[in-house]
Design a protein around this motif. Structure first.
Motif, PDB file in Angstrom:
ATOM      1  N   PRO A  33      25.383  19.027 134.390  1.00 21.17           N
ATOM      2  CA  PRO A  33      26.287  19.487 133.587  1.00 21.17           C
ATOM      3  C   PRO A  33      27.530  18.958 133.229  1.00 21.17           C
ATOM      4  O   PRO A  33      28.093  18.309 134.061  1.00 21.17           O
ATOM      5  CB  PRO A  33      26.655  21.036 134.076  1.00 21.17           C
ATOM      6  CG  PRO A  33      26.651  20.966 135.679  1.00 21.17           C
ATOM      7  CD  PRO A  33      25.374  19.790 135.738  1.00 21.17           C
ATOM      8  N   SER A  34      27.878  18.927 132.064  1.00 23.35           N
ATOM      9  CA  SER A  34      29.155  18.284 131.395  1.00 23.35           C
ATOM     10  C   SER A  34      29.995  19.304 130.663  1.00 23.35           C
ATOM     11  O   SER A  34      29.265  20.053 129.848  1.00 23.35           O
ATOM     12  CB  SER A  34      28.953  16.900 130.694  1.00 23.35           C
ATOM     13  OG  SER A  34      28.231  16.240 131.724  1.00 23.35           O
ATOM     14  N   SER A  35      31.226  19.239 130.577  1.00 22.84           N
ATOM     15  CA  SER A  35      31.970  20.012 129.660  1.00 22.84           C
ATOM     16  C   SER A  35      32.636  19.044 128.551  1.00 22.84           C
ATOM     17  O   SER A  35      32.804  17.768 128.435  1.00 22.84           O
ATOM     18  CB  SER A  35      33.234  20.556 130.315  1.00 22.84           C
ATOM     19  OG  SER A  35      34.037  19.418 130.890  1.00 22.84           O
ATOM     20  N   SER A  36      32.489  19.556 127.430  1.00 18.53           N
ATOM     21  CA  SER A  36      32.951  19.266 126.170  1.00 18.53           C
ATOM     22  C   SER A  36      34.528  18.642 126.284  1.00 18.53           C
ATOM     23  O   SER A  36      34.623  17.473 125.713  1.00 18.53           O
ATOM     24  CB  SER A  36      32.808  19.946 124.779  1.00 18.53           C
ATOM     25  OG  SER A  36      33.705  21.173 125.143  1.00 18.53           O
ATOM     26  N   SER A  37      35.236  19.021 127.059  1.00 19.47           N
ATOM     27  CA  SER A  37      36.639  18.811 127.181  1.00 19.47           C
ATOM     28  C   SER A  37      36.760  17.579 127.938  1.00 19.47           C
ATOM     29  O   SER A  37      37.305  16.661 127.436  1.00 19.47           O
ATOM     30  CB  SER A  37      37.487  19.859 127.868  1.00 19.47           C
ATOM     31  OG  SER A  37      37.084  20.415 129.192  1.00 19.47           O
ATOM     32  N   GLU A  38      35.870  17.406 128.965  1.00 18.20           N
ATOM     33  CA  GLU A  38      35.894  15.961 129.776  1.00 18.20           C
ATOM     34  C   GLU A  38      35.476  14.795 129.024  1.00 18.20           C
ATOM     35  O   GLU A  38      35.922  13.879 128.708  1.00 18.20           O
ATOM     36  CB  GLU A  38      34.659  16.101 130.924  1.00 18.20           C
ATOM     37  CG  GLU A  38      35.344  17.249 131.928  1.00 18.20           C
ATOM     38  CD  GLU A  38      34.270  17.449 133.065  1.00 18.20           C
ATOM     39  OE1 GLU A  38      33.332  16.578 132.961  1.00 18.20           O
ATOM     40  OE2 GLU A  38      34.565  18.079 134.148  1.00 18.20           O
ATOM     41  N   ILE A  39      34.197  15.039 127.940  1.00 14.20           N
ATOM     42  CA  ILE A  39      33.883  14.262 127.130  1.00 14.20           C
ATOM     43  C   ILE A  39      34.904  13.921 126.234  1.00 14.20           C
ATOM     44  O   ILE A  39      35.277  12.527 125.737  1.00 14.20           O
ATOM     45  CB  ILE A  39      32.661  14.593 126.480  1.00 14.20           C
ATOM     46  CG1 ILE A  39      31.382  14.934 127.430  1.00 14.20           C
ATOM     47  CG2 ILE A  39      32.244  13.842 125.593  1.00 14.20           C
ATOM     48  CD1 ILE A  39      30.148  15.535 126.814  1.00 14.20           C
ATOM     49  N   LYS A  40      35.600  14.658 125.759  1.00 15.90           N
ATOM     50  CA  LYS A  40      36.656  14.466 124.653  1.00 15.90           C
ATOM     51  C   LYS A  40      37.922  13.745 125.230  1.00 15.90           C
ATOM     52  O   LYS A  40      37.984  12.743 124.484  1.00 15.90           O
ATOM     53  CB  LYS A  40      37.190  15.917 124.164  1.00 15.90           C
ATOM     54  CG  LYS A  40      38.102  15.827 122.798  1.00 15.90           C
ATOM     55  CD  LYS A  40      38.562  17.113 122.355  1.00 15.90           C
ATOM     56  CE  LYS A  40      39.736  16.946 121.217  1.00 15.90           C
ATOM     57  NZ  LYS A  40      39.933  18.461 120.792  1.00 15.90           N
ATOM     58  N   GLU A  41      38.340  14.109 126.416  1.00 14.25           N
ATOM     59  CA  GLU A  41      39.151  13.269 127.211  1.00 14.25           C
ATOM     60  C   GLU A  41      38.838  11.983 127.191  1.00 14.25           C
ATOM     61  O   GLU A  41      39.602  10.677 127.101  1.00 14.25           O
ATOM     62  CB  GLU A  41      39.804  13.933 128.329  1.00 14.25           C
ATOM     63  CG  GLU A  41      40.787  13.286 128.985  1.00 14.25           C
ATOM     64  CD  GLU A  41      40.811  14.041 130.309  1.00 14.25           C
ATOM     65  OE1 GLU A  41      41.837  13.195 131.040  1.00 14.25           O
ATOM     66  OE2 GLU A  41      40.520  15.122 130.475  1.00 14.25           O
ATOM     67  N   ALA A  42      37.553  11.574 127.720  1.00 11.23           N
ATOM     68  CA  ALA A  42      37.282  10.096 127.875  1.00 11.23           C
ATOM     69  C   ALA A  42      37.042   9.619 126.648  1.00 11.23           C
ATOM     70  O   ALA A  42      37.272   8.122 126.600  1.00 11.23           O
ATOM     71  CB  ALA A  42      35.762  10.410 128.473  1.00 11.23           C
ATOM     72  N   LEU A  43      36.624  10.242 125.426  1.00 10.41           N
ATOM     73  CA  LEU A  43      36.497   9.474 124.167  1.00 10.41           C
ATOM     74  C   LEU A  43      37.808   9.115 123.562  1.00 10.41           C
ATOM     75  O   LEU A  43      38.198   7.977 122.841  1.00 10.41           O
ATOM     76  CB  LEU A  43      35.579  10.285 123.275  1.00 10.41           C
ATOM     77  CG  LEU A  43      34.213  10.752 123.577  1.00 10.41           C
ATOM     78  CD1 LEU A  43      33.618  11.613 122.453  1.00 10.41           C
ATOM     79  CD2 LEU A  43      33.365   9.240 123.728  1.00 10.41           C
ATOM     80  N   GLU A  44      38.878   9.823 124.118  1.00 14.71           N
ATOM     81  CA  GLU A  44      40.479   9.368 123.559  1.00 14.71           C
ATOM     82  C   GLU A  44      40.880   8.291 124.070  1.00 14.71           C
ATOM     83  O   GLU A  44      41.815   8.047 123.546  1.00 14.71           O
ATOM     84  CB  GLU A  44      41.218  10.849 123.476  1.00 14.71           C
ATOM     85  CG  GLU A  44      40.606  11.976 122.410  1.00 14.71           C
ATOM     86  CD  GLU A  44      41.489  13.360 122.441  1.00 14.71           C
ATOM     87  OE1 GLU A  44      42.121  13.350 123.494  1.00 14.71           O
ATOM     88  OE2 GLU A  44      41.081  14.006 121.748  1.00 14.71           O
TER      89      GLU A  44
END
Length: 520
Positions: free
Chosen positions: A18-29
């Motif tokens: 499982p992954s959270s969208s907030s973690e993905i967003k932080e990594a992309l930024e």
């Protein structure tokens, strides 16, 4: 949601993490390319598993679109392939306009890899609103200096032309692709162009083929395979024109590519029932059976030969000796299929040659280094047995050789031999005396009790004259050894052993017997 994903995407990836969208967003930024790659992979897997991530779209547009990293760009295309591009009514989402601009920039990118993967991505897009503004850039890439770009540009044109409104988006696509085909030097690009013409403008593909008929044999294997596909389509729609196309197939039979030769043989069988065409196809299959080292290929070819045997038995009987060359393979499945086919194709004309081959194979199994010799020998004995049943005259040529294996360590093989001997003794009276003599000579080598009992029965049943009976008794006495079979000392030792074992058994029984108490 699953249906929507299947409609809009050609990928399927399972992920249990499982992954959270907030973690993905932080990594992309962030500015770490490796973290962006990992985040994009997580985003794609979540989309494929049915998650909706609308909040990530703007982040990806701002922080991923400008990236120059090739891996990030490739993952971006996978992301764009997975997301929903239309609303519930089927209209294109307004934010997709940003994506169209990025795709146009990729199609004009100085790096050929970016252009190529973008063109490949467009092959899987079904929304005409996205594709329409990109058409000029796609057509421009048909003339790119790098073959990788041109190859994928042809694929993109082909995919777009297949769409319901493809002919409106690319009105002159067949003419354009024909020009590419005539001027192109890269084999893969040429194959893609020829395949598109064969699908959407068959008359143009046929015209090109006959204009270059003398060069077909020099084309690459993948282009020759495309030619064979075209021939199948044309002959299916116009059976009357088979004749001129069969000549092309016959010319391709000399190709150096095994795949082309195989497809040519299959095409010949499907298009023609003439004995000459069937014989040519059978010879090609036999050639592949011997020349190819891959066991899977051999099994596939044997299946094709079996199909030919069922429909064209007389033709296959002529190539039986070539089929038997497959016995050189160490694979038991291949040997079994080959022997089964040979048993169905033996005739009075080829029985002697077949038996000779089988005898040579049996002799080879005597080598200690021969892999799975016992199992293979049993198969050969059964095959020879089948030959002798169909053609009793060949029994005299093989029965004496097979009797050398009565003492085989493999009981199954020696049993097959002795059963064969028993049957020949019953059906062929002329061979009885010579077989009895050979059986007496080899009786001492028999190891299996079942083989021995059958051999004893044969000696007792068919030894008719006085000399044969005396000789049989002498052989049996010699096998038993001198009398007495058990000495007096041996008898006493055996009696003591039996008595001691009986006493021990009685003591154990007494211990196990239930005890009777004073109260009963």
């Amino acid at each position: 949601m699953a249906n929507a994903t299947e409609r809009s995407c050609t990928m399927l990836i399972s992920s249990d993490k499982p992954s959270s969208s907030s973690e993905i967003k932080e990594a992309l930024e962030g500015n770490d390319p490796e973290a962006k790659v990992l985040a994009m992979k997580k985003a794609v897997m979540m989309l494929l598993n049915g998650e909706q991530l609308p909040q990530l779209f703007i982040t990806i547009v701002r922080y991923v679109l400008p990236s120059e990293d090739h891996t990030v760009q490739k993952l971006l295309l996978l992301y764009l392939e997975a997301i929903e591009k239309t609303d519930s009514s089927g209209k294109l989402l307004p934010e997709m306009i940003l994506i169209c601009q990025n795709l146009r920039n990729n199609l004009q990118h100085p790096n050929e890899y970016i252009r190529g993967v973008t063109l490949r991505f467009l092959c899987r897009i079904r929304e005409e609103e996205i594709l329409e503004p990109l058409i000029p850039s796609i057509l421009t890439n048909l003339e790119h200096r790098h073959s990788y770009v041109r190859r994928n540009a042809v694929l993109a044109v082909n995919a777009i032309y297949k769409l319901p409104k493809g002919e409106l988006l690319l009105q002159d696509a067949p003419e354009t692709i024909e020009k590419v085909l005539r001027s192109e030097q890269d084999l893969s690009t040429k194959r893609n162009a020829f395949t598109m013409l064969a699908t959407h403008a068959q008359d143009r593909a046929v015209k090109f083929l006959f204009e270059h008929l003398e060069m077909v044999s020099t084309w690459g294997d993948i282009l020759q395979m495309a030619v064979l596909d075209l021939i199948r389509k044309v002959c299916r729609s116009s059976p009357a024109e088979k004749g001129k196309y069969i000549k092309i197939i016959l010319s391709l039979l000399q190709s150096s590519s095994a795949a082309v030769v195989y497809e040519c043989a299959v095409a010949l069988v499907s298009l023609s029932q003439a004995p000459s065409a069937i014989r040519a196809a059978a010879n090609c299959f036999c050639q592949l059976l011997v020349s190819q080292s891959d066991n899977n290929v051999k099994l596939i070819v044997l299946d094709r030969l079996t199909e030919l045997k069922n429909k064209h038995r007389e033709v296959m009987q002529d190539v039986l000796m070539d089929i038997l060359r497959a016995l050189a393979s160490p694979n038991m499945d291949i040997r079994k299929k080959t022997l089964d086919m040979a048993m169905d194709l033996i005739t009075a004309r080829n029985i002697d040659e077949v038996v000779m081959v089988l005898k040579k194979e049996i002799v080879k199994t005597q080598n200690k280094d021969f892999e799975r010799g016992g199992e293979y020998r049993q198969m050969l004995v059964q095959a020879i047995h089948g030959c002798a049943v169909k053609f009793p005259d060949v029994a005299a040529n093989v029965v004496h050789l097979l009797m050398d294996f009565l003492g085989d360590a493999a009981t199954a093989s020696s049993l097959d031999v002795v059963f064969f001997v028993r049957e020949i003794m019953e059906t062929n009276a002329k061979l009885r005396s010579s077989i009895l003599e050979r059986l007496r000579d080899t009786f001492y080598s028999i190891r299996s009790s079942r083989v021995c009992s059958t051999a004893l029965w044969v000696l007792g049943e068919y030894s008719s004259g006085q000399e044969e009976i005396v000789a049989a008794v002498e052989v049996i006495k010699g096998a038993l050894g001198p009398t007495p079979f058990l000495s007096i000392e041996g008898e006493e030792a055996v009696a003591e052993a039996v008595a001691s074992s009986a006493g021990a058994a009685a003591a154990v029984a007494a211990v196990k017997r239930p005890a009777v108490l004073a109260d009963g």
